[in-house]
Every structure is written in C-alpha cells, then in structure tokens.
Design an enzyme around this catalytic site. Structure first.
Site, PDB file in Angstrom:
ATOM      1  N   HIS A 108      -0.087   7.743 -34.265  1.00 57.76           N
ATOM      2  CA  HIS A 108       0.241   8.763 -35.060  1.00 57.76           C
ATOM      3  C   HIS A 108      -0.455   8.816 -36.493  1.00 57.76           C
ATOM      4  O   HIS A 108      -0.175   9.936 -37.066  1.00 57.76           O
ATOM      5  CB  HIS A 108       1.835   8.387 -35.504  1.00 57.76           C
ATOM      6  CG  HIS A 108       2.671   8.263 -34.392  1.00 57.76           C
ATOM      7  ND1 HIS A 108       2.728   9.516 -33.623  1.00 57.76           N
ATOM      8  CD2 HIS A 108       3.451   7.406 -33.756  1.00 57.76           C
ATOM      9  CE1 HIS A 108       3.917   9.189 -32.670  1.00 57.76           C
ATOM     10  NE2 HIS A 108       4.226   7.855 -32.686  1.00 57.76           N
TER      11      HIS A 108
ATOM     12  N   LYS B 299       0.607  11.516 -21.602  1.00 57.04           N
ATOM     13  CA  LYS B 299       1.732  11.731 -22.700  1.00 57.04           C
ATOM     14  C   LYS B 299       2.333  12.950 -22.742  1.00 57.04           C
ATOM     15  O   LYS B 299       1.351  13.824 -23.154  1.00 57.04           O
ATOM     16  CB  LYS B 299       1.691  10.786 -24.041  1.00 57.04           C
ATOM     17  CG  LYS B 299       2.701  10.654 -24.770  1.00 57.04           C
ATOM     18  CD  LYS B 299       2.504   9.718 -25.976  1.00 57.04           C
ATOM     19  CE  LYS B 299       3.510   9.506 -26.897  1.00 57.04           C
ATOM     20  NZ  LYS B 299       3.327   9.080 -28.210  1.00 57.04           N
ATOM     21  N   ASN B 300       3.296  13.209 -22.505  1.00 50.37           N
ATOM     22  CA  ASN B 300       3.915  14.534 -22.786  1.00 50.37           C
ATOM     23  C   ASN B 300       3.778  15.140 -24.209  1.00 50.37           C
ATOM     24  O   ASN B 300       3.274  16.354 -24.249  1.00 50.37           O
ATOM     25  CB  ASN B 300       5.481  14.555 -22.529  1.00 50.37           C
ATOM     26  CG  ASN B 300       5.941  14.431 -21.243  1.00 50.37           C
ATOM     27  OD1 ASN B 300       5.036  14.740 -20.081  1.00 50.37           O
ATOM     28  ND2 ASN B 300       7.010  13.742 -20.483  1.00 50.37           N
ATOM     29  N   GLN B 301       4.119  14.665 -25.265  1.00 52.02           N
ATOM     30  CA  GLN B 301       3.896  15.035 -26.618  1.00 52.02           C
ATOM     31  C   GLN B 301       3.615  13.868 -27.760  1.00 52.02           C
ATOM     32  O   GLN B 301       4.040  12.829 -27.295  1.00 52.02           O
ATOM     33  CB  GLN B 301       5.028  15.744 -26.830  1.00 52.02           C
ATOM     34  CG  GLN B 301       6.199  15.090 -26.929  1.00 52.02           C
ATOM     35  CD  GLN B 301       7.542  15.879 -27.587  1.00 52.02           C
ATOM     36  OE1 GLN B 301       7.136  17.105 -27.901  1.00 52.02           O
ATOM     37  NE2 GLN B 301       8.604  15.489 -27.513  1.00 52.02           N
ATOM     38  N   ASN B 302       3.050  14.277 -28.580  1.00 53.00           N
ATOM     39  CA  ASN B 302       2.688  13.328 -29.707  1.00 53.00           C
ATOM     40  C   ASN B 302       2.369  14.055 -31.187  1.00 53.00           C
ATOM     41  O   ASN B 302       2.124  15.194 -30.992  1.00 53.00           O
ATOM     42  CB  ASN B 302       1.413  12.448 -29.406  1.00 53.00           C
ATOM     43  CG  ASN B 302       1.226  11.184 -30.443  1.00 53.00           C
ATOM     44  OD1 ASN B 302       1.912  10.589 -30.502  1.00 53.00           O
ATOM     45  ND2 ASN B 302       0.244  11.280 -31.036  1.00 53.00           N
ATOM     46  N   THR B 303       2.555  13.437 -32.153  1.00 56.04           N
ATOM     47  CA  THR B 303       2.484  13.968 -33.334  1.00 56.04           C
ATOM     48  C   THR B 303       1.379  13.144 -34.053  1.00 56.04           C
ATOM     49  O   THR B 303       1.736  11.846 -34.312  1.00 56.04           O
ATOM     50  CB  THR B 303       3.983  14.497 -34.121  1.00 56.04           C
ATOM     51  OG1 THR B 303       4.635  15.120 -33.430  1.00 56.04           O
ATOM     52  CG2 THR B 303       3.536  14.901 -35.620  1.00 56.04           C
TER      53      THR B 303
ATOM     54  N   HIS C 270       7.729   3.180 -35.934  1.00 55.69           N
ATOM     55  CA  HIS C 270       7.967   4.235 -35.034  1.00 55.69           C
ATOM     56  C   HIS C 270       8.227   5.625 -35.767  1.00 55.69           C
ATOM     57  O   HIS C 270       8.875   5.691 -36.981  1.00 55.69           O
ATOM     58  CB  HIS C 270       9.310   3.934 -34.434  1.00 55.69           C
ATOM     59  CG  HIS C 270      10.165   5.088 -33.747  1.00 55.69           C
ATOM     60  ND1 HIS C 270       9.604   5.480 -32.401  1.00 55.69           N
ATOM     61  CD2 HIS C 270      11.055   5.631 -34.069  1.00 55.69           C
ATOM     62  CE1 HIS C 270      10.498   6.353 -32.100  1.00 55.69           C
ATOM     63  NE2 HIS C 270      11.365   6.659 -33.032  1.00 55.69           N
TER      64      HIS C 270
END
EC number: 3.1.27.-
Length: 160
Positions: free
Chosen positions: A42, A65-69, A155
């Site tokens: 992140h 991975k489907n999504q990440n920021t 997290h």
C-alpha cells in the site's frame, strides 16, 4: 424420499474449508511482518501504472489480486496516522485499532480488468487516481520491525 446428502456438521466443515481457502488467498507471505507487507502492498510515493505496480504483489501471492490501493505517501507519514485517535474499524466493526488520516492523500486504486487470467504475467489493471482520506489498523511492532516505530500500520481498512 430424498436421501440426506449433507449433515449440518459436513456443511460447517465445507464452509470453514471455503473460508480457509479465501483467507489463504489474502495471506501475508511468511518472510514479512504485517507492517512490511502493508508497506509493500500500500505505500508507493510514485507508483507507476497499476499493471506494473501490481506485479510485485502478484509475484508474492502467485495470483492476480482483484484490487489494491497504493497510498502516495511515506511509511513514516502513515505511522503518524497511528497516533490519531483510535476508532472502530469501518470494515471490521469488532476491531477498535483503526485510525483515520487527518488529511487527504494522493492515491492510486487498481482494479483487475481480466479476472480470468491464468498466469500472473497477464494480469491487467485499470488505474483510478484520487485524493482521499484513509483508515488504517495499527498494532505494536513485530520484533523483526525497526524499533524506530513502536506502533505500525498493518492493514488498510478503508478509503473515505
């Protein structure tokens, strides 16, 4: 009369098995502490386009991975957010170790656009830049983390 295929106990075992599979998809590689894995996933001050930036994460997890920021800030700045007032985590309401950023940060959100990709080298992502507040969960550092920060982000709970 229809035979009973699944007893309640078997259904519970199947459900727990599925949850275990889902949980393992998001598991942190064992060589990293929670804070180190948070930083890899992140923190990126100048992320390239998502398809390139996601390669590191996908290589560790061996899947797309489907999504990440990516927060376009430093780890030190994110550690400072851990000093803000504790709040209940928006995504996991049973946890009270979350902290909201005091200001918006530039970020890059990545969405997988080819979820059927069979090989991690073919993962493709759509880029969504923005400027938002964020909420992180923080914990006491792992002995393997730098003693410089006693409390560290572990997290990314949500983006606001």
């Amino acid at each position: 009369m229809v035979p009973k295929l699944f007893t309640p106990q078997i259904c519970l075992l199947l459900l727990l098995g599925l949850m275990g599979v889902e949980g393992s998809l998001h598991a942190r590689p064992p060589q990293f502490t929670k804070a180190q894995w948070f930083a890899i996933q992140h923190i990126n001050v100048n992320p390239p386009r998502c398809t390139i930036a996601m390669r590191v994460i996908n290589n560790y997890q061996r899947r797309c991975k489907n999504q990440n920021t990516f927060l376009r800030t430093t780890f030190a700045n994110t550690v400072n957010v851990c000093r803000n007032r504790s709040i209940r985590c928006p995504r996991n309401r049973t946890l009270h170790n979350c902290h909201r950023s005091s200001y918006r940060v530039p970020l890059l959100h990545c969405d997988l656009i080819n979820p059927g990709a069979q090989n991690i080298s073919t993962c493709r992502y759509a880029d969504r830049p923005g400027r938002r507040f964020y909420v992180v969960a923080c914990e006491s550092r792992d002995p393997r983390d730098s003693p410089r920060y006693p409390v560290v982000p572990v997290h990314l709970d949500t983006i606001i």
